[in-house]
Scaffold this motif. Structure first.
Motif, PDB file in Angstrom:
ATOM      1  N   UNK A   1       0.874  -1.168   0.000  1.00 25.20           N
ATOM      2  CA  UNK A   1       0.000   0.000   0.000  1.00 25.20           C
ATOM      3  C   UNK A   1       0.911   1.217   0.000  1.00 25.20           C
ATOM      4  N   UNK A   2       0.848   2.039  -1.031  1.00 21.73           N
ATOM      5  CA  UNK A   2       1.901   3.026  -1.252  1.00 21.73           C
ATOM      6  C   UNK A   2       1.621   4.403  -0.669  1.00 21.73           C
ATOM      7  N   UNK A   3       0.378   4.846  -0.645  1.00 23.76           N
ATOM      8  CA  UNK A   3       0.176   6.195  -0.138  1.00 23.76           C
ATOM      9  C   UNK A   3      -1.273   6.616  -0.144  1.00 23.76           C
ATOM     10  N   UNK A   4      -1.514   7.828   0.409  1.00 22.39           N
ATOM     11  CA  UNK A   4      -2.849   8.401   0.535  1.00 22.39           C
ATOM     12  C   UNK A   4      -2.801   9.866   0.106  1.00 22.39           C
ATOM     13  N   UNK A   5      -3.945  10.388  -0.302  1.00 18.78           N
ATOM     14  CA  UNK A   5      -4.073  11.807  -0.623  1.00 18.78           C
ATOM     15  C   UNK A   5      -5.543  12.194  -0.558  1.00 18.78           C
ATOM     16  N   UNK A   6      -5.773  13.501  -0.443  1.00 16.39           N
ATOM     17  CA  UNK A   6      -7.113  14.090  -0.523  1.00 16.39           C
ATOM     18  C   UNK A   6      -8.117  13.389   0.392  1.00 16.39           C
ATOM     19  N   UNK A   7      -7.674  13.052   1.590  1.00 15.00           N
ATOM     20  CA  UNK A   7      -8.557  12.367   2.548  1.00 15.00           C
ATOM     21  C   UNK A   7      -9.261  13.397   3.419  1.00 15.00           C
ATOM     22  N   UNK A   8     -10.603  13.365   3.404  1.00 13.20           N
ATOM     23  CA  UNK A   8     -11.378  14.286   4.237  1.00 13.20           C
ATOM     24  C   UNK A   8     -12.388  13.504   5.078  1.00 13.20           C
ATOM     25  N   UNK A   9     -12.442  13.844   6.349  1.00 17.09           N
ATOM     26  CA  UNK A   9     -13.447  13.302   7.250  1.00 17.09           C
ATOM     27  C   UNK A   9     -14.644  14.250   7.194  1.00 17.09           C
TER      28      UNK A   9
ATOM     29  N   UNK B   1      -6.183   6.402  -2.463  1.00 20.36           N
ATOM     30  CA  UNK B   1      -4.977   5.654  -2.114  1.00 20.36           C
ATOM     31  C   UNK B   1      -4.480   4.935  -3.350  1.00 20.36           C
ATOM     32  N   UNK B   2      -3.201   4.562  -3.334  1.00 21.51           N
ATOM     33  CA  UNK B   2      -2.654   3.827  -4.459  1.00 21.51           C
ATOM     34  C   UNK B   2      -1.857   2.650  -3.932  1.00 21.51           C
ATOM     35  N   UNK B   3      -1.985   1.535  -4.666  1.00 21.45           N
ATOM     36  CA  UNK B   3      -1.391   0.270  -4.241  1.00 21.45           C
ATOM     37  C   UNK B   3      -0.638  -0.353  -5.409  1.00 21.45           C
ATOM     38  N   UNK B   4       0.388  -1.120  -5.068  1.00 20.45           N
ATOM     39  CA  UNK B   4       1.088  -1.923  -6.067  1.00 20.45           C
ATOM     40  C   UNK B   4       0.479  -3.325  -6.046  1.00 20.45           C
ATOM     41  N   UNK B   5      -0.013  -3.759  -7.198  1.00 20.17           N
ATOM     42  CA  UNK B   5      -0.757  -5.010  -7.287  1.00 20.17           C
ATOM     43  C   UNK B   5      -0.060  -5.968  -8.257  1.00 20.17           C
ATOM     44  N   UNK B   6      -0.070  -7.253  -7.936  1.00 21.53           N
ATOM     45  CA  UNK B   6       0.508  -8.274  -8.804  1.00 21.53           C
ATOM     46  C   UNK B   6      -0.318  -8.434 -10.078  1.00 21.53           C
TER      47      UNK B   6
ATOM     48  N   UNK C   1      -9.324  16.066  10.816  1.00 19.64           N
ATOM     49  CA  UNK C   1     -10.211  16.645   9.805  1.00 19.64           C
ATOM     50  C   UNK C   1      -9.851  16.193   8.392  1.00 19.64           C
ATOM     51  N   UNK C   2      -8.558  15.935   8.156  1.00 20.01           N
ATOM     52  CA  UNK C   2      -8.122  15.544   6.819  1.00 20.01           C
ATOM     53  C   UNK C   2      -6.746  14.907   6.897  1.00 20.01           C
ATOM     54  N   UNK C   3      -6.457  14.053   5.925  1.00 19.82           N
ATOM     55  CA  UNK C   3      -5.112  13.518   5.729  1.00 19.82           C
ATOM     56  C   UNK C   3      -4.640  14.021   4.370  1.00 19.82           C
ATOM     57  N   UNK C   4      -3.597  14.834   4.388  1.00 23.22           N
ATOM     58  CA  UNK C   4      -3.082  15.428   3.156  1.00 23.22           C
ATOM     59  C   UNK C   4      -2.267  14.431   2.342  1.00 23.22           C
ATOM     60  N   UNK C   5      -1.557  13.579   3.037  1.00 21.44           N
ATOM     61  CA  UNK C   5      -0.721  12.593   2.365  1.00 21.44           C
ATOM     62  C   UNK C   5      -0.120  11.662   3.396  1.00 21.44           C
ATOM     63  N   UNK C   6       0.288  10.514   2.931  1.00 23.63           N
ATOM     64  CA  UNK C   6       0.887   9.571   3.862  1.00 23.63           C
ATOM     65  C   UNK C   6       1.676   8.520   3.129  1.00 23.63           C
ATOM     66  N   UNK C   7       2.728   8.035   3.785  1.00 27.16           N
ATOM     67  CA  UNK C   7       3.554   6.984   3.200  1.00 27.16           C
ATOM     68  C   UNK C   7       3.949   5.998   4.290  1.00 27.16           C
ATOM     69  N   UNK C   8       3.802   4.714   3.985  1.00 23.96           N
ATOM     70  CA  UNK C   8       4.337   3.675   4.851  1.00 23.96           C
ATOM     71  C   UNK C   8       5.772   3.446   4.377  1.00 23.96           C
ATOM     72  N   UNK C   9       6.710   4.136   5.033  1.00 20.37           N
ATOM     73  CA  UNK C   9       8.066   4.264   4.511  1.00 20.37           C
ATOM     74  C   UNK C   9       8.837   2.955   4.529  1.00 20.37           C
ATOM     75  N   UNK C  10       8.655   2.158   5.576  1.00 18.45           N
ATOM     76  CA  UNK C  10       9.336   0.877   5.716  1.00 18.45           C
ATOM     77  C   UNK C  10       8.391  -0.096   6.408  1.00 18.45           C
TER      78      UNK C  10
END
Length: 345
Positions: free
Chosen positions: A88-96, A145-150, A270-279
């Motif tokens: 799972x690579x990241x998030x953007x434009x998340x609004x509660x 969100x964006x994911x790497x899929x097989x 209130x919102x998530x602007x971006x996120x990364x699961x770095x390791x």
């Protein structure tokens, strides 16, 4: 062999415009709130005390933790989006968009908004916009969100690349404040700290001090709570190395709970602007957290402001350390989360 079981989608099954209606609607209640607190020890007063929350808002029932809502919606999407994901690579434009209360039933829908095959020809990246609703038609959450899929078959045709243009920050005027929220008579003693919005400065780094060592039992219990069925979180044969991968949302909730020490009045996300699961994280790792203040802004609600924070979860690195000289995340960094929280002014 029967074909009735769900093997999940592979990269070539996705195309821009594909709409996904996710099973299964889930009613959240006081038991979920209690389990969430048992797993993470979250102490934010708005979710901990009905006596604290109800006089300051129009809520009818105890409010669910924002990340509990996020994980519940996220879990609905896993069988259709990330059952065969590599990462799972990241998030953007998340609004509660509105508060979820005890007794609300959550369901989720997604639309594919981007696809890009990787150069190895074995995987690809899929972008989806997910919307969560309470009680059929009340929007409560929206995110990308964006994911790497097989790929199912490396020889399958390469789709046309579409990479969505995503905002780096949710604009302050797009933040949703719960109806009736009024913090002009906010109880700082009950909340646990005296610090309000005006006490924080942009660039300030807050070390949240405490640490929690991860266990397989807790992260699997949490992931089941969200009905997240991703194989890598349960099955030691599902990934190289023979270890269960800790669900990234578990790290998010753990870090958020740790951030209470220094940010007790950052009550609502209130919102998530971006996120990364770095390791990746595994059982036995000890999670610590620090935050950096990125911005502050007023809102139209009485006594309510918003603070933009970078929340970083690490395996023990010093507060403020994020990337190496090469620009890549340091190996001890687990999470880099940029979000807006509501805080009394």
């Amino acid at each position: 062999m029967s074909g009735k079981t769900n093997q999940g989608h592979f990269f070539e099954d996705y195309h821009v415009g594909l709409k996904l209606n996710h099973a299964t609607p889930r009613t959240v209640h006081d038991g979920d709130a209690a389990m969430y607190q048992a797993l993470y020890g979250s102490r934010f007063a708005m979710q901990s005390s009905w006596d604290f929350a109800s006089p300051q808002s129009s809520l009818r029932n105890p409010v669910m933790d924002d990340l509990l809502v996020f994980h519940t919606v996220f879990g609905k999407t896993v069988p259709d989006v990330s059952l065969n994901a590599v990462a799972n690579l990241g998030y953007a434009e998340c609004r509660f968009l509105s508060s979820v209360e005890s007794g609300d039933t959550i369901q989720a829908y997604s639309e594919v908004i981007g696809v890009k095959e990787n150069s190895n020809g074995k995987t690809g990246i899929v972008w989806v916009r997910t919307k969560g609703f309470a009680n059929v038609d009340r929007p409560v959450l929206e995110y990308v969100r964006w994911v790497m899929v097989k790929k199912r078959d490396a020889a399958s045709p390469t789709p046309e690349t579409v990479v969505p243009d995503l905002a780096k920050v949710v604009a302050p005027d797009a933040l949703s404040v719960p109806a009736g929220l009024d913090w002009t008579r906010y109880d700082y003693t009950a909340a646990g700290e005296p610090h309000r919005l005006r006490d924080y400065t942009v660039g300030e780094v807050i070390d949240h001090v405490d640490g929690v060592t991860l266990t397989d039992a807790e992260h699997m219990m949490a992931t089941r709570l969200w009905q997240n069925t991703a194989k890598v979180h349960f099955d030691v044969t599902a990934r190289e190395g023979g270890k269960r991968l800790i669900y990234g949302g578990h790290i998010m909730s753990m870090a958020r709970a740790l951030s209470f020490n220094g940010l007790a009045n950052a009550q609502l996300i209130a919102a998530i602007n971006g996120g990364a699961h770095a390791n990746p994280a595994f059982a036995g790792d000890t999670v610590r957290a620090w935050s950096e203040v990125l911005d502050t802004t007023p809102t139209n609600a009485p006594g309510v402001g918003a603070i933009r924070l970078r929340l970083v979860a690490t395996k023990g690195g010093p507060a403020g350390a994020l990337r190496g000289e090469d620009g890549k995340y340091l190996p001890d960094v687990l999470l880099d989360l940029d979000y807006w929280a509501l805080m009394p002014v």
